[in-house]
Design an enzyme around this catalytic site. Structure first.
Site, PDB file in Angstrom:
ATOM      1  CB  ALA A  27      44.765 -14.902  31.177  1.00  0.00           C
ATOM      2  CB  CYS A 112      44.241 -21.131  37.717  1.00  0.00           C
ATOM      3  SG  CYS A 112      43.577 -19.450  37.806  1.00  0.00           S
ATOM      4  N   GLY A 240      57.138 -18.584  31.718  1.00  0.00           N
ATOM      5  CA  GLY A 240      55.983 -17.703  31.751  1.00  0.00           C
ATOM      6  C   GLY A 240      56.400 -16.255  31.811  1.00  0.00           C
TER       7      GLY A 240
END
Length: 381
Positions: A27, A112, A240
Site C-alpha cells: 500500500a 493483511c 516486499g
C-alpha cells in the site's frame, strides 16, 4: 559468491515467470511508477503486483480505486491484488475486471494483519473460516475462467501460533482452482517482527503438489532468495520490504536466479540517478507536487547507511520540486560505495501483538457467514 544453477521458470496460468520473482503489493508503494522502476532493473517476465484493490470498491466503481488500477503500457502480465470477504462481491468484481480487460492476473489477499481489517474478519483472519475461504476462492476462479485469467492466493501462516491456517488454506486454494499460492512465513500476530519461518513454506510445498508455491518473508538480498528456495523447495519468491529504496534488487535477483554473476551494488551516484528517475516517473503519474510528496517516504530507504548528513537528510525529506531535488542530489559524493550496514531489513518491523478479531470469530471455523461490515469500500490497504 559461488554461482547457483539457473532456477526453473515459474508458470502461473498461461504466463511464464522467468526468473520466478514477484513484487509483492504494498500500500502506498507499488504504484505505476515504482513498478516500472523495478521492472527496468529486473526481468520483464517477472510479475509486479499493483497496490491492493478492494472488491467492493471495484463493484461500486470508486473513482480513487479506478485510478489505482492503472498499468504502464509495457506492463505484462498486468497483475492486480483483490481484497474481499464476500463470495458474491468478489465474483462480481472479478467479472468487471476481466470483462473490462483491466488485468491479466488476479491475486487474492489473505495476509493483511492490520487491525482495521482483521477486527472485521478480513485479511489474515479469514482463512480460519475454511468453508467461506473456499467459497471466495472458487467464486473468483469461476468468474475469471472465461477470460483465461489466473487467480492466485497469498496468505500467512495463521492468526497466531494457536491458530495455524496455512496448510488448510493451501489445500483449499488448490482444490478450488487457484493457479498458485504464496506464503508469508509469519503469523498475523507477528506482523513484520522477528524472523519469517521458512520451515512453514517448506511444509506448504510438501502439502500443495499440483500448483506452484511461492515463498515470502525476509528476502533482502539475492542470497536470501537462493537460500529460501534451497531450504524450502518453493517454486519462486515474493519480494516486499527488501526492495524499498532498492529497486535494483530485481537486477540482482535476475542474475542470481539465472545462475549469473550478481552485479555489485550501486555507488551513491547511481542511487541519486535512481531517486531522480523515481521522482520523474511519479510526476508523470500524479503531477510534480504530489510526486515529490510521495517520494519523501522513500528517502530514508534510498540513503540508508550512507553518510548523507542530518541537515541534507532533512532537506531531502521536505523536497517539493524536481529542480530542488536535482540540486540536493548534486551535493552528494557520487563515488561513495554502497555501505555494508545498508544490507538487511528495511521498512516496517514493529512488535508482535494480539490480533483483533470479531467477537466469537474462533468459535466455528466451518461458519460461512460473511463477516458483518468487513467489505472495505476503499483500496490501498
Amino acid at each position: 559468491m559461488t554461482l547457483a544453477s539457473a532456477t526453473a521458470p515459474l508458470r502461473i496460468g498461461p504466463y511464464r515467470v522467468d526468473p520466478p520473482v514477484v513484487l509483492a503489493p504494498m500500500a502506498g508503494i507499488t504504484n505505476v511508477a515504482f513498478r516500472k522502476l523495478c521492472r527496468e532493473y529486473g526481468s520483464r517476465d517477472s510479475i509486479y503486483v499493483c497496490e491492493m484493490i478492494t472488491a467492493r470498491a471495484v463493484v461500486e466503481r470508486n473513482e480513487k480505486t479506478l485510478r489505482m488500477m492503472a498499468f504502464d503500457e509495457g506492463e505484462h502480465p498486468r497483475s492486480m491484488q483483490l481484497y474481499g470477504v464476500d463470495p458474491a462481491t468478489m465474483a462480481e468484481a472479478v467479472r468487471i475486471i476481466v470483462g473490462e480487460g483491466w488485468a491479466d492476473h488476479i491475486d487474492t489477499n489473505w495476509g493483511c494483519p492490520v487491525a482495521k481489517v482483521t477486527r472485521k474478519g478480513g485479511g489474515a483472519a479469514l482463512p480460519y473460516k475454511r468453508r467461506l475461504f473456499g467459497e471466495i476462492i472458487s467464486a473468483a476462479v469461476k468468474a475469471a475462467e472465461p477470460a483465461g485469467v489466473p487467480v492466485t492466493a497469498k496468505f500467512r501462516v495463521g492468526i497466531d501460533e494457536d491458530h495455524i491456517t496455512h496448510l488448510d488454506a493451501g489445500r483449499i486454494a488448490e482444490d478450488m482452482g487457484a493457479a498458485a499460492v504464496a506464503l508469508h512465513g509469519r503469523t498475523a500476530a507477528q506482523r513484520y517482527s522477528g524472523t519469517a519461518d521458512w520451515d512453514q513454506i517448506a511444509r506448504l510445498k510438501e502439502t500443495v503438489r499440483s500448483i506452484p508455491v511461492l515463498g515470502n518473508g525476509d528476502i533482502f538480498s539475492s542470497e536470501d532468495a537462493l537460500r529460501m528456495m534451497a531450504h524450502t523447495g518453493c517454486d519462486g519468491v515474493v519480494v516486499g520490504r527488501g526492495c524499498l529504496g532498492r529497486p535494483w534488487l530485481f537486477r540482482e535477483l535476475h542474475a542470481a536466479l539465472r545462475g549469473e554473476p550478481v552485479p555489485e551494488p550501486p555507488r551513491l551516484g547511481e542511487i541519486c540517478r535512481i531517486v531522480y528517475r523515481h521522482a520523474c516517473l511519479l510526476a508523470e503519474e500524479m503531477g510534480e507536487q504530489r510526486a515529490l510528496r510521495d517520494l519523501r517516504k522513500h528517502m530514508s530507504w534510498y540513503f540508508m547507511g550512507f553518510p548523507v548528513g542530518s541537515e541534507l537528510r532533512r532537506r531531502l525529506g521536505v523536497v517539493s520540486t524536481l529542480d530542488e531535488l536535482d540540486g540536493l542530489l548534486g551535493e552528494l559524493d557520487p563515488t561513495v560505495p554502497f555501505p555494508a550496514d545498508a544490507e538487511g531489513p528495511r521498512g516496517r518491523q514493529g512488535s508482535p501483538g494480539k490480533v483483533v478479531l470479531p467477537e466469537g470469530w474462533l468459535d466455528d471455523p466451518e461458519d460461512v457467514s460473511v463477516p458483518e461490515g468487513a467489505e472495505l469500500d476503499h483500496s490501498g490497504g
